[in-house]
Design an enzyme around this catalytic site. Structure first.
Site, PDB file in Angstrom:
ATOM      1  N   ILE A  21       0.834  -1.209   0.000  1.00  0.00           N
ATOM      2  CA  ILE A  21       0.000   0.000   0.000  1.00  0.00           C
ATOM      3  C   ILE A  21       0.867   1.258   0.000  1.00  0.00           C
ATOM      4  O   ILE A  21       0.574   2.223  -0.703  1.00  0.00           O
ATOM      5  CB  ILE A  21      -0.930  -0.036   1.235  1.00  0.00           C
ATOM      6  CG1 ILE A  21      -1.976  -1.152   1.079  1.00  0.00           C
ATOM      7  CG2 ILE A  21      -1.574   1.322   1.481  1.00  0.00           C
ATOM      8  CD1 ILE A  21      -2.727  -1.513   2.359  1.00  0.00           C
ATOM      9  N   VAL A  67      10.136   3.187  12.254  1.00  0.00           N
ATOM     10  CA  VAL A  67       9.239   4.237  12.764  1.00  0.00           C
ATOM     11  C   VAL A  67       9.094   4.184  14.288  1.00  0.00           C
ATOM     12  O   VAL A  67       8.651   5.161  14.898  1.00  0.00           O
ATOM     13  CB  VAL A  67       7.835   4.185  12.099  1.00  0.00           C
ATOM     14  CG1 VAL A  67       7.906   4.532  10.619  1.00  0.00           C
ATOM     15  CG2 VAL A  67       7.150   2.841  12.344  1.00  0.00           C
ATOM     16  N   SER A 145      -6.731  -0.315  10.146  1.00  0.00           N
ATOM     17  CA  SER A 145      -7.101  -1.685   9.753  1.00  0.00           C
ATOM     18  C   SER A 145      -8.556  -1.936  10.102  1.00  0.00           C
ATOM     19  O   SER A 145      -9.050  -1.461  11.129  1.00  0.00           O
ATOM     20  CB  SER A 145      -6.219  -2.686  10.508  1.00  0.00           C
ATOM     21  OG  SER A 145      -6.750  -3.999  10.363  1.00  0.00           O
ATOM     22  N   TYR A 158      -2.530  -6.339  17.573  1.00  0.00           N
ATOM     23  CA  TYR A 158      -2.549  -5.549  16.325  1.00  0.00           C
ATOM     24  C   TYR A 158      -3.826  -4.696  16.246  1.00  0.00           C
ATOM     25  O   TYR A 158      -3.777  -3.497  15.945  1.00  0.00           O
ATOM     26  CB  TYR A 158      -2.454  -6.522  15.154  1.00  0.00           C
ATOM     27  CG  TYR A 158      -2.543  -5.929  13.770  1.00  0.00           C
ATOM     28  CD1 TYR A 158      -1.462  -5.282  13.181  1.00  0.00           C
ATOM     29  CD2 TYR A 158      -3.722  -6.038  13.025  1.00  0.00           C
ATOM     30  CE1 TYR A 158      -1.542  -4.772  11.895  1.00  0.00           C
ATOM     31  CE2 TYR A 158      -3.812  -5.526  11.744  1.00  0.00           C
ATOM     32  CZ  TYR A 158      -2.716  -4.898  11.178  1.00  0.00           C
ATOM     33  OH  TYR A 158      -2.811  -4.396   9.902  1.00  0.00           O
ATOM     34  N   LYS A 162      -4.095  -0.666  16.159  1.00  0.00           N
ATOM     35  CA  LYS A 162      -4.732   0.038  15.045  1.00  0.00           C
ATOM     36  C   LYS A 162      -5.946   0.845  15.530  1.00  0.00           C
ATOM     37  O   LYS A 162      -6.259   1.904  14.979  1.00  0.00           O
ATOM     38  CB  LYS A 162      -5.150  -0.961  13.962  1.00  0.00           C
ATOM     39  CG  LYS A 162      -3.970  -1.594  13.228  1.00  0.00           C
ATOM     40  CD  LYS A 162      -3.172  -0.582  12.435  1.00  0.00           C
ATOM     41  CE  LYS A 162      -2.228  -1.251  11.428  1.00  0.00           C
ATOM     42  NZ  LYS A 162      -1.511  -0.264  10.601  1.00  0.00           N
ATOM     43  N   THR A 193      -1.188  -7.746  -0.870  1.00  0.00           N
ATOM     44  CA  THR A 193       0.146  -7.150  -0.702  1.00  0.00           C
ATOM     45  C   THR A 193       1.095  -8.239  -0.202  1.00  0.00           C
ATOM     46  O   THR A 193       0.650  -9.313   0.224  1.00  0.00           O
ATOM     47  CB  THR A 193       0.109  -6.027   0.367  1.00  0.00           C
ATOM     48  OG1 THR A 193      -0.198  -6.639   1.638  1.00  0.00           O
ATOM     49  CG2 THR A 193      -0.916  -4.950   0.055  1.00  0.00           C
TER      50      THR A 193
END
Ligand code: NAP
Length: 254
Positions: A21, A67, A145, A158, A162, A193
C-alpha cells in the site's frame, strides 16, 4: 513528471513506502506531481521505489528508518526537510501484523506490535506536524485496519494498536483543524500485498478465493485501491474532510 494543472507540488512522506500500500501511495502522489520521501525499515526497498519515481521524472528520496525509533524518525524528517523541503503530506503505512492466541501474547510481542503500529504513527505525526503548522496547511492519512473496527480474536495486539491509530487520528484532526491540517484514516481489509501473502503462507489467512467470496464486490483489493483514497484525502479537494475513517474494503461487512 507531469503535474496536473492547478495542483501544487507538495512534499509528501510515506512510511512503509517500500512495499504494498505504501509503495502504491508513493506512485500515486508522485503522479500528482508531489515530491515523495519513501521511508521504510527496508532501506534498499525505499531506495528502489524512490529510483522508480525519479526514473519517471519525479523528485524522490529513499530513507531507511524504523518508525518505532524516535531519533531515527527525527533524523529522517530532518533529511527530508533538507533535501525536498518541509513536510506537507504524511501517509503512515508502515505496519507490522501478527496473529497470536490472546494467552500466547508475550509482553515483548505486545510492545513491539504497539511500538510499530501505534507509537510509530505517533512519532511520525509529531515529526511532521510542526512543518504543517508553520505552513498553515497539512494532510495526514493514517493507514489503520478493519480489525480495529470489528475486533479480532487472533490479533488483539494488532487490532488494539490500530484502534489506537484511529483515535489518534480523530484527536489530531480536532487538535489541528484550526491550523489547516486535516487528519483522516483509511482502514484497509483484504488487500493483496506482500504482508497479506505472508499471512496466507503462514496459514493465518485463507486463500484469495475464500477471502474474495466474503467481499460483496467479489474481489480482493489492490494496493492502488487504498492509494487512490489516500491521495484523495491528501489533496486540496478533500479540505473539508477531517477526523474521518474511510473504509476501502469492497463493502465488507464489519
Ligand atoms: P507490506 O507490503 O508488508 O508493507 C509494509 C511496509 O512497512 C514494509 O515495507 C515493511 O518493511 C514496512 N515496515 C514494517 N515495519 C516497519 C517499521 N518499524 N518502520 C518502518 N517501516 C516498517 O504491507 P501492506 O499490506 O502494504 O500494509 C500497509 C499498511 O496497511 C500496514 O500498516 C498494515 O497494517 C495495513 N493493513 C493492510 C491490510 C491488507 O489487507 N494488506 C489490511 C489491514 C491493514 P519490512 O518488509 O522490511 O518489514
Amino acid at each position: 513528471m507531469p503535474q496536473t494543472e492547478g495542483r501544487r507540488s507538495r512534499v509528501a512522506v510515506v512510511t512503509g513506502g517500500a512495499s504494498g500500500i505504501g509503495a502504491a501511495t508513493c506512485h500515486r502522489l508522485a503522479e500528482r506531481g508531489h515530491r515523495v520521501a519513501v521511508l521504510d525499515l527496508d532501506g534498499d526497498g525505499a531506495n528502489r521505489v524512490a529510483k522508480e519515481l525519479r526514473s519517471r521524472g519525479g523528485d524522490a528520496l529513499g530513507l531507511a528508518a524504523d518508525v518505532a525509533d524516535r531519533p531515527a524518525v527525527d533524523a529522517a524528517f530532518a533529511e527530508v526537510r533538507a533535501a525536498l523541503g518541509p513536510t506537507e503530506i504524511l501517509v503512515t503505512s508502515a505496519g507490522l501484523v501478527a496473529f497470536d492466541r490472546f494467552e500466547d501474547i508475550t509482553p515483548g510481542r505486545w510492545n513491539r506490535i504497539v511500538d510499530v503500529n501505534l507509537t510509530g504513527t505517533f512519532h511520525c505525526c509529531q515529526a511532521a506536524v510542526p512543518d504543517m503548522v508553520a505552513a498553515g496547511w497539512g494532510r495526514i492519512v493514517t493507514i489503520s485496519s478493519s480489525s480495529a473496527q470489528r475486533g479480532s480474536p487472533t490479533m488483539a495486539h494488532y487490532a488494539a494498536a490500530k484502534g489506537g491509530v484511529i483515535v489518534l487520528t480523530k484527536s489530531l484532526a480536532r487538535a489541528y483543524a484550526s491550523d489547516g491540517i486535516t487528519v483522516n484514516s483509511v482502514p484497509p481489509s483484504g488487500i493483496e500485498t506482500p504482508m497479506q501473502h505472508r499471512s496466507q503462507e503462514e496459514g493465518n489467512l485463507p486463500a484469495n478465493e475464500v477471502m474474495a467470496g466474503a467481499i460483496p464486490l467479489g474481489r480482493l483489493g489492490t494496493p492502488d485501491d487504498i492509494a487512490a483514497a489516500a491521495a484523495f484525502l491528501a489533496s486540496d479537494e478533500a479540505g473539508f474532510i477531517t477526523g474521518q475513517v474511510l473504509g476501502v474494503n469492497g463493502g465488507a461487512v464489519l
